[in-house]
Design a protein around this motif. Sequence first.
Motif, PDB file in Angstrom:
ATOM      1  N   VAL A 342      -8.912   0.299  -1.200  1.00  0.00           N
ATOM      2  CA  VAL A 342      -8.351   1.529  -1.756  1.00  0.00           C
ATOM      3  C   VAL A 342      -7.507   1.116  -2.959  1.00  0.00           C
ATOM      4  O   VAL A 342      -6.626   0.265  -2.834  1.00  0.00           O
ATOM      5  N   THR A 343      -7.789   1.689  -4.116  1.00  0.00           N
ATOM      6  CA  THR A 343      -7.104   1.264  -5.339  1.00  0.00           C
ATOM      7  C   THR A 343      -6.386   2.434  -6.001  1.00  0.00           C
ATOM      8  O   THR A 343      -6.689   3.596  -5.753  1.00  0.00           O
ATOM      9  N   LYS A 350      -2.026   5.421  -1.541  1.00  0.00           N
ATOM     10  CA  LYS A 350      -2.890   4.403  -0.919  1.00  0.00           C
ATOM     11  C   LYS A 350      -2.488   4.133   0.532  1.00  0.00           C
ATOM     12  O   LYS A 350      -3.351   4.014   1.401  1.00  0.00           O
ATOM     13  N   MET A 354      -4.687   4.368   3.950  1.00  0.00           N
ATOM     14  CA  MET A 354      -4.894   3.221   4.832  1.00  0.00           C
ATOM     15  C   MET A 354      -4.585   3.574   6.284  1.00  0.00           C
ATOM     16  O   MET A 354      -5.320   3.216   7.205  1.00  0.00           O
ATOM     17  N   GLU A 414      -1.638  -5.219   0.916  1.00  0.00           N
ATOM     18  CA  GLU A 414      -2.007  -5.320  -0.502  1.00  0.00           C
ATOM     19  C   GLU A 414      -2.527  -6.711  -0.803  1.00  0.00           C
ATOM     20  O   GLU A 414      -1.968  -7.704  -0.318  1.00  0.00           O
ATOM     21  N   THR A 437      -5.534  -2.773  -0.086  1.00  0.00           N
ATOM     22  CA  THR A 437      -5.315  -2.035  -1.332  1.00  0.00           C
ATOM     23  C   THR A 437      -5.251  -3.020  -2.497  1.00  0.00           C
ATOM     24  O   THR A 437      -4.989  -4.215  -2.323  1.00  0.00           O
TER      25      THR A 437
END
Length: 582
Positions: A342-343, A350, A354, A414, A437
């Motif tokens: 997920v960006t 984000k 998640m 992340e 992410t």
Amino acid sequence: MLMMTEHVVKNVDDLAKVIDNKSSPQAMYLGEVLVKSSHISEKQLEVALAQQIKENGKHIGRILVEMGMATPEQINSALAVKLNIPLIKLEGYEVPPETRLNVPTDLAMQYNIFPLGIIDGKLIVAMENPLDQQGIDALRFNTNQRVEAVMVSPEDMALALSKFYSEHEEVEAIEDMALDPVEDANANEAVHVIEQQAKKKPIVRLLNAIVLQAVTRGASDINVRPERDRVNVYYRIDGKMQFSRALHKSLLPALVSRIKIIGQMNIAERRLAQDGHARLVRGQKVIDLRISIIPTVRGESVVIRILDKDVGLKSLVKLGLQASELAAIRSMLHRPHGLFLVTGPTGSGKSTTMYALLNEVKQRNPHILTVEDPVEYDIDGIEQVQVNNVKGNNFATILRHFLRHDPDVIMVGEIRDAETAEISTKASLTGHLVFSTLHTNDAPSAATRLIDMGVEPYLLGSTLMGVMAQRLIRVNCPKCLSEEDVKPAIRRLLNLPLDEKFYSGQGCSSCGYSGFKGRTTVCELMVVTPEIAALISESRPYKEIASMALKQGMHRLGDNVIKLARMKRTSIEEAMTIRVES
């Protein structure tokens, strides 16, 4: 069909008319009222009643809300019909000064009671739960008056209490500051005096009111910013900073010290930045507060992040994704292994996505491990680990240990460095479903970003399942929707027909006069097909990957947000913030 009117009252005369026009109570169960009001169906009521038996008689209204079958507003409306208690909307209500004195601040805050006025010898008060006999009895005892309650929504109650009483507390707090001057004290005495001020009721209640109002208005952050001659309080609502109020500058030391006390920080330290954590309990609702304090030349500045599970923890269905995107994501989540990214920039939602992914896969009861910085929401049934760089527990270190604990699903907060990227990718190759992410502007650039970080292209091509680039867009307030004036230059820029109509909120009391109420996710989803995987494995340029993704059905962020505008969900002005980026 039964309908309950929410009466807007602005003064005691309006209130007297509403009370005079009361009708007889409805001899029906709450569920019956909801069915006859068309808020729920007979089938939904049967399901909720069956659940009530399983949960040992839990209130049917709470069950319906938790199951997503009814809203709290609908439950309040139905209760008002059943009990024949007027449902009131406090829109700029003017409370007579003498009436406020009848209800002590502590009592009002403890039982959620807001005084409205005296009519025919009765003290009329607003309550979320007019059946709270304990609160009514306490009020009768303290005021020695007859009491009658009307009903308001929890949001209306919290806003009224926080606004009305916080102004009173500010005056009391300033008076207290004058009694305990800090200027003439030495350093040690000054800290002691400020600490004592921070524990006094006016400061405690002032902070409670500020936080309560933020929670009620749906704010994600509270900012307390010192200026030259005042202290400004801001709330971040729907991603935008909104000014709330200005406080007297003399309140800053005691207010910040109070925040440090609840956040378990060092009151005496005013030269270094500090972080803390607190928990707010309101009724049966628990809200976590993450606190950051930094020293500035004008005093200490505070940011309080509000982590409300009811707001932050959403199902995939409630993110606002298109049906095709939702189906594609669910298909990927049913794979036994692979990497899903997920960006988006900071503040694009984000983390919410998640957690929604975790809640979706959690239904299959897999072994789930997460590594986060920080852990925002504590979720039952999931093992969550907090990053601590000071102690050497970074993402990569924790991930290496994770693989010895036999997880089925791994969530990495992340991907920040090459080592984390490599371990995450290899974990997804060796039988684990991995979510993470990444900071990229769109979906196709995620692949090239990971390759630039050092991930082998062939490894990424065989593990990457999909990438979702997302933003949060504000949603038009449905109560003040009207046609939007879109300038011809913007229509040309966005390639919109000159005669196509678009809509925006004009601002009303329901949306705090912003024109928007809530936010939704807008995304572009790149599903990694064999053709795209081949391009990634060959380390082909970004443009080729993007072109192939568009050929195979990916819709750009900008195109999706225009689609939302055509559905009247958002305005073209708001859409421009994403369209320009993409």
